[in-house]
Design a protein around this motif. Structure first.
Motif, PDB file in Angstrom:
ATOM      1  N   ALA A 190      35.175  10.973   5.638  1.00  0.00           N
ATOM      2  CA  ALA A 190      35.467   9.542   5.786  1.00  0.00           C
ATOM      3  C   ALA A 190      34.173   8.763   5.983  1.00  0.00           C
ATOM      4  O   ALA A 190      33.084   9.340   6.108  1.00  0.00           O
ATOM      5  CB  ALA A 190      36.413   9.309   6.958  1.00  0.00           C
ATOM      6  N   ASP A 191      34.300   7.432   5.993  1.00  0.00           N
ATOM      7  CA  ASP A 191      33.129   6.618   6.295  1.00  0.00           C
ATOM      8  C   ASP A 191      32.909   6.567   7.797  1.00  0.00           C
ATOM      9  O   ASP A 191      33.714   7.071   8.584  1.00  0.00           O
ATOM     10  CB  ASP A 191      33.252   5.217   5.693  1.00  0.00           C
ATOM     11  CG  ASP A 191      34.540   4.509   6.066  1.00  0.00           C
ATOM     12  OD1 ASP A 191      35.376   5.110   6.768  1.00  0.00           O
ATOM     13  OD2 ASP A 191      34.726   3.359   5.646  1.00  0.00           O
ATOM     14  N   ASP A 192      31.802   5.940   8.195  1.00  0.00           N
ATOM     15  CA  ASP A 192      31.388   5.983   9.600  1.00  0.00           C
ATOM     16  C   ASP A 192      31.533   4.607  10.241  1.00  0.00           C
ATOM     17  O   ASP A 192      32.633   4.176  10.547  1.00  0.00           O
ATOM     18  CB  ASP A 192      29.954   6.500   9.666  1.00  0.00           C
ATOM     19  CG  ASP A 192      29.448   6.719  11.082  1.00  0.00           C
ATOM     20  OD1 ASP A 192      30.280   6.863  11.995  1.00  0.00           O
ATOM     21  OD2 ASP A 192      28.215   6.772  11.275  1.00  0.00           O
ATOM     22  N   ARG A 193      30.461   3.879  10.369  1.00  0.00           N
ATOM     23  CA  ARG A 193      30.502   2.597  11.073  1.00  0.00           C
ATOM     24  C   ARG A 193      31.199   1.508  10.279  1.00  0.00           C
ATOM     25  O   ARG A 193      31.691   0.539  10.857  1.00  0.00           O
ATOM     26  CB  ARG A 193      29.082   2.160  11.437  1.00  0.00           C
ATOM     27  CG  ARG A 193      28.409   3.120  12.419  1.00  0.00           C
ATOM     28  CD  ARG A 193      27.006   2.684  12.781  1.00  0.00           C
ATOM     29  NE  ARG A 193      26.394   3.629  13.703  1.00  0.00           N
ATOM     30  CZ  ARG A 193      25.159   3.512  14.184  1.00  0.00           C
ATOM     31  NH1 ARG A 193      24.412   2.477  13.813  1.00  0.00           N
ATOM     32  NH2 ARG A 193      24.679   4.413  15.017  1.00  0.00           N
ATOM     33  N   VAL A 213      36.015  15.712   9.494  1.00  0.00           N
ATOM     34  CA  VAL A 213      34.920  16.634   9.824  1.00  0.00           C
ATOM     35  C   VAL A 213      33.555  16.042   9.498  1.00  0.00           C
ATOM     36  O   VAL A 213      32.535  16.564   9.935  1.00  0.00           O
ATOM     37  CB  VAL A 213      35.093  17.973   9.092  1.00  0.00           C
ATOM     38  CG1 VAL A 213      36.345  18.684   9.575  1.00  0.00           C
ATOM     39  CG2 VAL A 213      35.147  17.784   7.575  1.00  0.00           C
ATOM     40  N   LEU A 214      33.530  14.964   8.701  1.00  0.00           N
ATOM     41  CA  LEU A 214      32.260  14.331   8.364  1.00  0.00           C
ATOM     42  C   LEU A 214      32.481  12.842   8.199  1.00  0.00           C
ATOM     43  O   LEU A 214      33.405  12.418   7.499  1.00  0.00           O
ATOM     44  CB  LEU A 214      31.684  14.904   7.062  1.00  0.00           C
ATOM     45  CG  LEU A 214      30.418  14.198   6.532  1.00  0.00           C
ATOM     46  CD1 LEU A 214      29.248  14.381   7.504  1.00  0.00           C
ATOM     47  CD2 LEU A 214      30.047  14.704   5.149  1.00  0.00           C
ATOM     48  N   ARG A 215      31.611  12.058   8.832  1.00  0.00           N
ATOM     49  CA  ARG A 215      31.610  10.609   8.665  1.00  0.00           C
ATOM     50  C   ARG A 215      30.259  10.187   8.113  1.00  0.00           C
ATOM     51  O   ARG A 215      29.218  10.585   8.637  1.00  0.00           O
ATOM     52  CB  ARG A 215      31.871   9.888   9.989  1.00  0.00           C
ATOM     53  CG  ARG A 215      33.310  10.027  10.495  1.00  0.00           C
ATOM     54  CD  ARG A 215      33.506   9.224  11.779  1.00  0.00           C
ATOM     55  NE  ARG A 215      34.871   9.295  12.265  1.00  0.00           N
ATOM     56  CZ  ARG A 215      35.844   8.476  11.892  1.00  0.00           C
ATOM     57  NH1 ARG A 215      35.583   7.513  11.011  1.00  0.00           N
ATOM     58  NH2 ARG A 215      37.057   8.597  12.383  1.00  0.00           N
ATOM     59  N   CYS A 216      30.282   9.379   7.079  1.00  0.00           N
ATOM     60  CA  CYS A 216      29.041   8.889   6.472  1.00  0.00           C
ATOM     61  C   CYS A 216      29.366   7.621   5.701  1.00  0.00           C
ATOM     62  O   CYS A 216      30.365   7.568   4.973  1.00  0.00           O
ATOM     63  CB  CYS A 216      28.444   9.942   5.543  1.00  0.00           C
ATOM     64  SG  CYS A 216      26.934   9.397   4.711  1.00  0.00           S
ATOM     65  N   ASP A 217      28.525   6.599   5.839  1.00  0.00           N
ATOM     66  CA  ASP A 217      28.777   5.336   5.154  1.00  0.00           C
ATOM     67  C   ASP A 217      28.220   5.307   3.731  1.00  0.00           C
ATOM     68  O   ASP A 217      28.507   4.369   2.991  1.00  0.00           O
ATOM     69  CB  ASP A 217      28.174   4.171   5.950  1.00  0.00           C
ATOM     70  CG  ASP A 217      29.025   3.798   7.151  1.00  0.00           C
ATOM     71  OD1 ASP A 217      30.244   4.042   7.098  1.00  0.00           O
ATOM     72  OD2 ASP A 217      28.466   3.284   8.138  1.00  0.00           O
ATOM     73  N   ASP A 218      27.431   6.294   3.351  1.00  0.00           N
ATOM     74  CA  ASP A 218      26.872   6.329   2.000  1.00  0.00           C
ATOM     75  C   ASP A 218      27.886   6.974   1.062  1.00  0.00           C
ATOM     76  O   ASP A 218      28.177   8.170   1.173  1.00  0.00           O
ATOM     77  CB  ASP A 218      25.572   7.128   1.990  1.00  0.00           C
ATOM     78  CG  ASP A 218      24.849   7.051   0.646  1.00  0.00           C
ATOM     79  OD1 ASP A 218      25.522   6.852  -0.387  1.00  0.00           O
ATOM     80  OD2 ASP A 218      23.612   7.174   0.638  1.00  0.00           O
ATOM     81  N   PRO A 219      28.447   6.229   0.102  1.00  0.00           N
ATOM     82  CA  PRO A 219      29.466   6.808  -0.780  1.00  0.00           C
ATOM     83  C   PRO A 219      28.945   7.940  -1.648  1.00  0.00           C
ATOM     84  O   PRO A 219      29.701   8.842  -2.006  1.00  0.00           O
ATOM     85  CB  PRO A 219      29.936   5.611  -1.621  1.00  0.00           C
ATOM     86  CG  PRO A 219      28.814   4.630  -1.539  1.00  0.00           C
ATOM     87  CD  PRO A 219      28.204   4.810  -0.197  1.00  0.00           C
TER      88      PRO A 219
END
Length: 287
Positions: A190-193, A213-219
């Protein structure tokens, strides 16, 4: 009282604001650091205001600098547009065309299209602003935009393209710990902030994943994580097919509207009209 600033001092201010330090700005501008410092000091003297506070750890923008930054960015964008327009005659299929679009489209869709367009018109050169922020075409930040939100500014020519379908995918060899559990309980990317994906699922009446299990805003990093077998995640359907991803939860699908946008003045320039038409024709098959 503020006076009219020298235009040749604005790039130094813009570069320091954008890159955070004199040294970084000097590298981008290909100038000596003392030269950039002198230009900042000269701009402060002309404006009659302090733009940065000096400290041991570098420069901190003042409130006035934050206020002036959008105006400086507009000056830089207009100057860049002036250079692009002057890079070739209005009726020539040569010169620079600047396209702004999302990071995913810039990384996975545009390269093949640019290659095709250069094969047809070898004199074309491209600039790509890969950003999920909508650039202001009215200020000539780009010539053409591929957007997932409707344009709201005046004087823009917008062509609505077929919706881009987004769905859930996993790597072909993804093996969840418990394959009998529903998708929302499987490892999820999923995305983060920004926190857009999970609220969008809830708004669509779908269950929210309980095992992120993973959050990151970079697609782009999200797609790489899905490819790497970290977990399930969202990807454009046609892109996922090219990447060899495996679709899961076939009932989960989100249509994203797509617009191709150009400023009405730019649309009269032959090379920009050529690129606009080629994108309009090709994107409906790739997104």
């Amino acid at each position: 009282m503020m006076s009219r600033p020298s235009l040749d001092l604005i790039p130094a201010f813009h570069a320091v604001m954008t890159h955070g330090s004199l040294s970084a700005a000097a590298r981008v501008l290909r100038l000596a650091q003392p030269t950039v410092r002198r230009q900042i000091e000269a701009l402060e003297a002309e404006l009659g205001t302090q733009l940065f506070t000096r400290a041991a750890n570098g420069l901190t923008p003042t409130g006035m600098a934050q206020t002036l930054m959008p105006l400086a960015a507009a000056v830089i964008a207009e100057a860049a547009a002036l250079g692009r327009v002057a890079s070739a005659g209005a009726q020539a299929l040569e010169g620079v065309v600047r396209i702004t679009t999302s990071r995913v489209v810039a990384g996975h869709v545009l390269p093949m299209l640019i290659r095709q367009m250069q094969a047809e018109a070898a004199g074309l050169r491209f600039e790509v602003a890969a950003t999920d922020r909508a650039e202001d075409l009215t200020r000539r930040a780009a010539d053409i935009a591929i957007r997932f939100t409707p344009p709201r500014q005046q004087a823009l020519v917008a062509s609505r393209l077929p919706d881009c379908e987004v769905a859930l995918f996993a790597a072909p060899d993804f093996a969840p710990p418990d394959p009998d559990r529903p998708w929302q309980e499987q490892p999820f990317v999923a995305d983060d902030r920004e926190d857009l994906i999970l609220p969008a699922l809830t708004a669509a009446g779908l269950p929210a994943p309980s095992n992120v299990v993973l959050r990151c805003d970079d697609p782009l990093a999200q797609i790489a994580a899905i490819q790497g077998g970290v977990g399930l995640g969202f990807c454009q359907v046609k892109l996922a097919a090219r990447l060899g991803l495996r679709r899961v939860a076939p009932g989960v699908m989100h249509p994203m509207p797509v617009w191709l946008v150009v400023h009405e003045d730019q649309a009269r320039i032959a090379r920009i009209a050529f690129v606009f038409d080629r994108l309009k024709s090709a994107l409906r098959h790739l997104m």
